[in-house]
Design a protein around this motif. Structure first.
Motif: not given
Length: 502
Positions: A161-173
């Motif tokens: 994927a070129g771009t990815l959104l982690d919505l509500g990342t929390g600790n980032g896992v």
């Protein structure tokens, strides 16, 4: 974003670089920890039984010190911790919010643990859980890598994927795993504490992730992404926020509904979203009807229900998750208010599962499936293939009757027979897929015979001609009955075009 004066962890680049050097030097990673503990002690630790792990670390030197400090919640001598964390000094670790020191005793103030996949290992920073703290967690608690997080990791497709959104990342896992297949990653959260810990996680792992603060999709307004992953605060109940990591402030399942409704607008054409979600099971209402009403136009959707919880069990589980004893006065009061809300809204259960969404310009395919049986294969791989099969089925050039099909080797037929006057008579014919989600389909005798002929030699039309002649059935009626079954089996990967298997 994260300064010591506001009570947040302060993990700047220099501190993370020194901490990273210490963790690499001591071998405090996923393989190193398992190597010290061994399989039995590691499994016991996962069950909440620390004593075997404690014993296994006694002769493990500095790595043993870090395991006891961060994984077992122990108190260690200052000199031993200072040696294990060098070149990061104790004063720097305390100032960063990583450690608590009392005299010569040092304890972890944050959860720092290795987390790995088949390609390697990372470190994840989070808050201490209720057991580590010895009591209830605060409202801005940031979860570690728990069951829900790991479920979403396994349910996410990993195609480039070129771009990815982690919505509500929390600790980032989720962003850590995304770094294996996405070129540019954006992570958002409403919680300043979560953003501070995620920033530390990313610096510690030398990852360049864009971090933005804000509610829901507000931080990325007017932007689109090739892929979105989201582990939202999906706990259902009264509209309140006791804990930021799980409560949205929205009533019932409105948080899950909000994400499903809004997410497709932030995808590129053909972009894919994966999220965890919960939905109410209300008296007189089909759960599938409820969740499909959330969908915007132009969206392929696959809803997979993995569990349905009784309201009382649901409430008790989430109270214990926060470190609240359901028998305590606080627990009784919260239980009463929660269960009253369920009763007032005719809630008889709470469904939980995975949602895969794709933005499409084609007539959308929407499927809701109950997959509560056990299976081990990651759902993310299957989600990507499910979308491929949906594409093939609706492509303008697809002609099912002209297609040569093959039943994959992973598909088997179960027959159940009952004794009768003339011997054993087959009463149930059930097709099983032994990989992926383990789909099952019950078949009648003509469908069983049709699939037996799907060896890639003859097109479906010819097989139906032969079947009609053998059973004395009108061909048109047989075609009309067979095509829906064939489409369903293709969608489930239990019948494939022969060209795909070469």
């Amino acid at each position: 974003m994260n300064t010591a004066s506001d009570g947040l962890p302060d993990l700047p680049a220099e501190v993370c670089a020194r901490l990273r050097a210490a963790l690499l030097r001591t071998g405090y990673d996923a393989d190193g920890v398992v190597g010290v503990l061994g399989g039995a002690a590691h499994a016991a630790l996962g069950r909440g039984e620390p004593e075997p792990a404690e014993r296994a670390t006694r002769d493990a030197g500095e790595l043993g010190t870090l395991i006891r400090l961060f994984l077992l919640g122990g108190t260690e001598p200052a000199a031993a911790v200072a040696a294990a964390l060098a070149p990061l000094d104790l004063a720097g670790a305390v100032a960063a919010g990583l450690l608590d020191v009392s005299g010569d005793d040092v304890r972890a103030a944050l959860d720092l643990r290795p987390h790995g996949d088949d390609a390697g290992s990372w470190w994840v920073l989070a808050d201490l859980d209720a057991d580590q703290r010895g009591g209830a967690v605060p409202s801005d608690h940031v979860l570690g890598v728990g069951h829900a997080s790991l479920s979403l990791v396994r349910a996410t497709s990993r195609r480039p994927a070129g771009t990815l959104l982690d919505l509500g990342t929390g600790n980032g896992v989720q962003a850590l795993h995304a770094s294996r297949h996405a070129r540019r990653i954006t992570a958002t959260d409403v919680s300043p504490r979560a953003l501070a810990l995620a920033a530390g996680t990313f610096r510690l792992n030398e990852l360049d992730v864009e971090l933005l603060r804000g509610e829901w999709f507000d931080p990325v307004a007017r932007r689109r992404f090739d892929q979105i992953v989201c582990n939202p605060p999906f706990v259902v109940g009264p509209p309140r926020v006791d804990y930021v990591y799980r409560d949205s402030g929205l009533a019932g399942d409105d948080a899950s509904a909000l994400v499903v409704r809004q997410l497709p607008a932030f995808l590129t054409d053909g972009g894919v979203g994966h999220l965890l979600a919960s939905w109410l099971h209300r008296v007189g209402e089909d759960w599938a009807d409820r969740v499909t009403r959330w969908l915007p136009a132009g969206t392929d959707a696959w809803f997979v229900q993995r569990d349905v919880a009784d309201p009382a069990l649901y409430v008790g589980t989430w109270l214990r998750d926060a470190g609240i004893d359901p028998r305590s006065p606080e627990g009784r009061a919260k239980s009463a208010a929660w269960l009253d809300w369920f009763a007032e809204h005719d809630v008889e259960g709470v469904g939980f599962g995975f949602v895969t969404l794709r933005r499409t310009t084609e007539p959308p395919t929407v499927v809701c499936e109950d997959l509560r049986h056990a299976y081990d294969d990651p759902l993310g791989v299957e989600a990507a293939r499910w979308l491929d099969r949906v594409d093939w089925l609706r492509a303008p050039g697809t002609d099912l009757l002209a297609t040569r099909f093959v039943v994959p080797d992973t598909v088997v037929l179960e027959r159940i027979a009952e004794p009768g006057d003339e011997g054993w008579a087959t009463t149930v014919r059930r097709l099983h897929r032994t990989d992926g989600p383990g789909w099952r389909h019950e078949l009648d005798e003509p469908a069983t015979a049709l699939l037996a002929g799907c060896r890639g030699a003859l097109p479906l039309a010819d097989l139906l001609d032969l079947l009609a002649a053998a059973h004395g059935t009108p061909r048109d009626a047989l075609v009309e009955a067979a095509l829906p079954v064939v489409r369903e089996l293709v969608r489930h990967g239990m019948l494939l075009p022969a060209e795909w298997t070469r």
